[in-house]
Scaffold this motif. Structure first.
Motif, mmCIF file in Angstrom:
data_model
loop_
_atom_site.group_PDB
_atom_site.id
_atom_site.type_symbol
_atom_site.label_atom_id
_atom_site.label_comp_id
_atom_site.label_asym_id
_atom_site.label_seq_id
_atom_site.Cartn_x
_atom_site.Cartn_y
_atom_site.Cartn_z
ATOM 1 N N LYS A 42 0.841 -1.202 0.000
ATOM 2 C CA LYS A 42 0.000 0.000 0.000
ATOM 3 C C LYS A 42 0.877 1.253 0.000
ATOM 4 O O LYS A 42 0.627 2.198 -0.746
ATOM 5 N N THR B 216 1.269 4.006 -3.064
ATOM 6 C CA THR B 216 1.022 5.431 -2.829
ATOM 7 C C THR B 216 2.219 6.275 -3.255
ATOM 8 O O THR B 216 2.066 7.287 -3.952
ATOM 9 N N THR C 31 -5.580 5.786 -0.825
ATOM 10 C CA THR C 31 -5.406 4.427 -1.325
ATOM 11 C C THR C 31 -6.515 3.541 -0.774
ATOM 12 O O THR C 31 -6.777 3.548 0.426
ATOM 13 N N TRP D 4 -3.840 -2.103 -5.680
ATOM 14 C CA TRP D 4 -4.374 -0.993 -4.902
ATOM 15 C C TRP D 4 -4.918 0.051 -5.862
ATOM 16 O O TRP D 4 -4.383 0.256 -6.943
ATOM 17 N N VAL E 142 -5.305 3.939 -6.165
ATOM 18 C CA VAL E 142 -4.802 5.183 -5.576
ATOM 19 C C VAL E 142 -5.483 6.345 -6.301
ATOM 20 O O VAL E 142 -5.366 6.486 -7.518
#
Length: 192
Positions: free
Chosen positions: A77, A81, A135, A148, A150
């Motif tokens: 994560k 990001t 996120t 993920w 974002v």
């Protein structure tokens, strides 16, 4: 009685007869079809309960939290990001700068692909400055990768320096490499 009156009475009779037939036909069909619908289409609540019963006790193939450790999820994560923070910060005067900034987060293959195809600014898109990043988790059935979403909110500047707010959604795909997790793919603003 005149011919005109006879035509009017005949037309009125036909109209009344057709109206009675149509209403009788729809009246007979309506209860049968509504009870048929009740039999065929279960409520959304019962469908949801059935799905929960089917999933209960089994691993959900789309839930990446069930097949990855909390540490892996947290680190990926953060990587996703930081990757978007670097990758989204485009500068038309130095079009490969954002690729170099994002290089530490990318796999070598992805880096080479982006390095070979340089991006250029346009009249309405010369510089991007990310301001906030959020996120969120996504459904992912590929056990080899972690993904993920974002959301980048920032300012986009045109060649005249006029800024406009923009929001872009990045679907970031990470895969375990020899030196840890790296970004192996990114897709921007996917259609729903």
């Amino acid at each position: 009685m005149s011919v005109r009156q006879k035509k009017f009475i005949v037309l009125l009779s036909v109209t009344v007869f057709l109206s009675i037939m149509i209403s009788a036909f729809t009246f007979k069909q309506q209860p049968a079809s509504s009870s048929q619908e009740e039999k065929q289409a279960p409520s959304s609540e019962s469908v949801q309960e059935d799905k929960e019963v089917m999933v209960e006790g089994k691993e959900n193939p789309y839930d990446q939290t069930q097949r990855n450790t909390k540490e892996d999820l947290q680190s990926t994560k953060e990587i996703a990001t930081e990757f978007v923070r670097a990758f989204a910060s485009f500068n038309g005067e130095n079009p490969s700068e954002h690729i170099e900034k994002a290089k530490p987060y990318m796999s070598e293959e992805m880096y080479q692909n982006y390095k070979d195809q340089k991006e250029r600014g346009t009249l309405t898109y010369d510089k991007v400055v990310p301001e906030t990043l959020q996120t969120t988790e996504v459904s992912n059935d590929d056990s080899d990768v972690i993904q993920w979403n974002v959301v980048m909110q920032g300012k986009v500047y045109d060649v005249e320096g006029k800024a406009q707010l923009e929001e872009d959604w990045y679907l970031v795909t990470l895969k375990k490499q020899n030196d840890g997790y790296k970004v192996v793919g990114v897709r921007v603003n996917l259609p729903n």
